[in-house]
Design a protein around this motif. Structure first.
Motif, short mmCIF file in Angstrom:
data_model
loop_
_atom_site.label_atom_id
_atom_site.label_comp_id
_atom_site.label_asym_id
_atom_site.label_seq_id
_atom_site.Cartn_x
_atom_site.Cartn_y
_atom_site.Cartn_z
N VAL A 308 0.83 -1.22 0.00
CA VAL A 308 0.00 0.00 0.00
C VAL A 308 0.86 1.26 0.00
CG1 VAL A 308 -1.73 1.33 1.27
CG2 VAL A 308 -1.99 -1.14 1.02
N PRO A 309 1.76 1.45 0.97
CA PRO A 309 2.56 2.68 0.98
C PRO A 309 3.64 2.71 -0.10
CG PRO A 309 3.20 1.28 2.80
CD PRO A 309 2.01 0.63 2.18
N THR A 310 4.20 1.54 -0.45
CA THR A 310 5.27 1.55 -1.45
C THR A 310 4.72 1.92 -2.83
OG1 THR A 310 5.03 -0.86 -1.66
CG2 THR A 310 6.78 -0.03 -0.23
N ASP A 311 3.51 1.48 -3.13
CA ASP A 311 2.88 1.89 -4.39
C ASP A 311 2.58 3.39 -4.37
OD1 ASP A 311 2.95 -0.68 -5.33
OD2 ASP A 311 0.83 -1.11 -4.96
N LEU A 312 2.16 3.88 -3.22
CA LEU A 312 1.77 5.29 -3.11
C LEU A 312 2.96 6.23 -3.24
CD1 LEU A 312 -0.87 6.85 -2.57
CD2 LEU A 312 -0.28 6.82 -0.15
N TYR A 313 4.11 5.82 -2.68
CA TYR A 313 5.29 6.67 -2.68
C TYR A 313 6.31 6.28 -3.77
CZ TYR A 313 3.97 9.02 1.65
OH TYR A 313 3.33 9.79 2.59
N GLY A 314 5.99 5.30 -4.59
CA GLY A 314 6.92 4.90 -5.65
C GLY A 314 8.20 4.29 -5.11
N ILE A 315 8.09 3.56 -4.01
CA ILE A 315 9.26 2.95 -3.38
C ILE A 315 9.56 1.63 -4.06
CG2 ILE A 315 10.20 2.00 -1.24
CD1 ILE A 315 8.29 3.96 0.25
N THR A 316 10.75 1.50 -4.63
CA THR A 316 11.14 0.26 -5.30
C THR A 316 12.22 -0.50 -4.54
OG1 THR A 316 12.69 1.51 -6.68
CG2 THR A 316 10.49 1.12 -7.58
N GLY A 317 12.76 0.11 -3.49
CA GLY A 317 13.77 -0.55 -2.67
C GLY A 317 13.71 -0.02 -1.26
N ILE A 318 14.02 -0.91 -0.31
CA ILE A 318 14.02 -0.51 1.09
C ILE A 318 15.39 -0.78 1.71
CG2 ILE A 318 11.55 -0.75 1.51
CD1 ILE A 318 12.04 -3.60 2.50
N PRO A 319 15.77 -0.06 2.78
CA PRO A 319 14.93 0.88 3.51
C PRO A 319 14.71 2.18 2.73
CG PRO A 319 17.15 0.97 4.36
CD PRO A 319 17.12 -0.15 3.38
N CYS A 320 13.54 2.74 2.93
CA CYS A 320 13.26 4.10 2.46
C CYS A 320 12.84 4.89 3.69
CB CYS A 320 12.14 4.10 1.42
SG CYS A 320 11.61 5.74 0.92
N ILE A 321 13.58 5.95 3.99
CA ILE A 321 13.35 6.73 5.21
C ILE A 321 13.02 8.17 4.83
CG2 ILE A 321 14.31 7.46 7.43
CD1 ILE A 321 16.24 5.05 7.20
N MET A 322 11.94 8.68 5.39
CA MET A 322 11.52 10.06 5.14
C MET A 322 11.47 10.84 6.43
SD MET A 322 8.42 9.88 2.35
CE MET A 322 7.31 9.24 3.57
N LEU A 323 11.86 12.09 6.36
CA LEU A 323 11.70 13.02 7.47
C LEU A 323 10.58 13.98 7.13
CD1 LEU A 323 12.59 14.21 10.20
CD2 LEU A 323 14.21 15.66 8.92
N ILE A 324 9.55 13.99 7.97
CA ILE A 324 8.39 14.86 7.76
C ILE A 324 8.41 15.97 8.81
CG2 ILE A 324 5.87 14.98 7.71
CD1 ILE A 324 5.87 12.06 6.82
N GLY A 325 8.22 17.20 8.35
CA GLY A 325 8.29 18.35 9.24
C GLY A 325 7.00 18.59 10.01
N PRO A 326 7.03 19.56 10.92
CA PRO A 326 5.86 19.85 11.77
C PRO A 326 4.60 20.22 11.00
CG PRO A 326 7.84 20.90 12.65
CD PRO A 326 8.20 20.37 11.29
#
Length: 350
Positions: A308-326
């Protein structure tokens, strides 16, 4: 009496005979286009009695299934045109090959041989392996020259096979796999035949999803259901807090190595406003839970997220790490190790 030509019945008979002859020729051409293949796949004695499946590598569809006998799985059938394939036994994936007319076998090293395109794929692999070995022994200047030769082999193979699955296989595993959406669209102008493959379509879709979720864009929420309970990413990404989102799996070695980096960041900055949430993808829930326990991961995890999330974010390899701001803006993506630490510290200290 004037000659009026053949009677109408003779005319129609003549035309119908032509039509029947045309249909017959088309029929026989159609029959001739389907050619026989035989795929001999070596297994082990332990595999005897197991079900082996022949898979269309592009679509994921099962083409045929047979029982392994005497440490061999043998598939036979007809193929209209070559396509990428793979044999799977009890979840173990054999090397990708090209299903085409002929008798196809596999060497001890795994590569397919015995048909035209498979032999060409094998020859390309041998050339690339030789160049890779030379690369390890060369100095910096020599390595660049070898790298140029390596890329030239890929490019020439792709160009010579731009209308068949061998070319597409090289395309999928070359620069296209890491290309941005604009770069990928430009490549497909050069190789338009590759655009028909499902894997290429998915590759382009993933690149476009990555493009839409780069730093500076708002994060995209998603909902998954695990053990009857629905969870959202927004349940864990709180306004006013910095949040590291780690897409990972228990079987992924690099994911586990990055877990150590995340643990350090959590210890240093959790009290200063940094949250972490893990999102377990492509994994069995029981294995995920065991990894959380064995690696001592203190932050919450969304379990059984699968694709579900990998399709949504176009993730083709892991780890994938994101930093989200306030404010919900993605500040960093696809960073690891020291680069990830630097990004986190830059924002937390600010």
């Amino acid at each position: 009496m004037k000659y009026r030509g053949p009677c109408r019945c003779d005319y129609f008979l003549t035309q119908n005979m032509k039509y029947i002859a045309l249909l017959a020729s088309l029929f026989f051409v159609g029959v001739a286009s389907a050619q026989h293949y035989k795929v001999i796949t070596p297994m082990t004695k332990d595999d005897d009695g197991a079900m082996a499946r022949l898979i269309n590598f592009d679509t994921g569809e099962t083409v045929d299934s047979v029982l392994v006998e005497n440490a061999v799985a043998t598939f036979e059938g007809e193929v209209d045109e070559p396509y990428l394939a793979r044999v799977i036994v009890d979840g173990v994936r054999k090397p990708v090959f090209i299903l085409e007319a002929g008798t196809i076998s596999f060497s001890d090293k795994g590569g397919a041989f015995g048909s035209m395109l498979n032999d060409e794929l094998r020859a390309m692999g041998n050339r690339l392996n030789a160049l890779a070995a030379d690369f390890q022994k060369a100095d910096e200047a020599g390595q660049q020259a070898i790298l140029n030769k390596y890329n030239a082999v890929l490019d020439s193979t792709m160009m010579a096979n731009r209308d068949n699955p061998l070319g597409c296989y090289v395309f999928l595993n070359g620069d296209a796999s890491q290309a941005s959406a604009p770069e990928l669209r430009e490549m497909l102008k050069k190789y338009p035949d590759f655009a028909k493959y499902q894997r290429v379509k998915k590759m382009l879709d993933a690149a476009e999803k990555r493009e839409a979720t780069q730093p500076g864009r708002k994060y995209v929420d998603f909902t998954i259901t695990n053990d009857g309970k629905a969870e959202k990413l927004s349940d864990y990404v709180k306004p006013g807090k910095y949040t590291l989102v780690d897409f990972w799996a228990s079987w992924c070695g690099p994911c586990m190595r990055q877990a150590a980096v995340l643990k350090d960041l959590y210890e240093k900055y959790h009290d200063k406003g940094l949250d972490i949430v893990g999102v377990a993808v492509w994994d069995e829930p029981a294995n995920t839970l065991e990894a959380i326990k064995s690696h001592g991961l203190k932050w919450p995890n969304i379990i059984n997220a699968q694709t579900v999330p990998t399709d949504l974010y176009g993730i083709t390899g892991i780890p994938c790490i994101m930093l989200i701001g306030p404010d919900g803006t993605i500040l960093s993506r696809d960073k690891q190790g020291e680069d990830l630490v630097a990004d986190v510290e830059k924002y937390i200290k600010k």
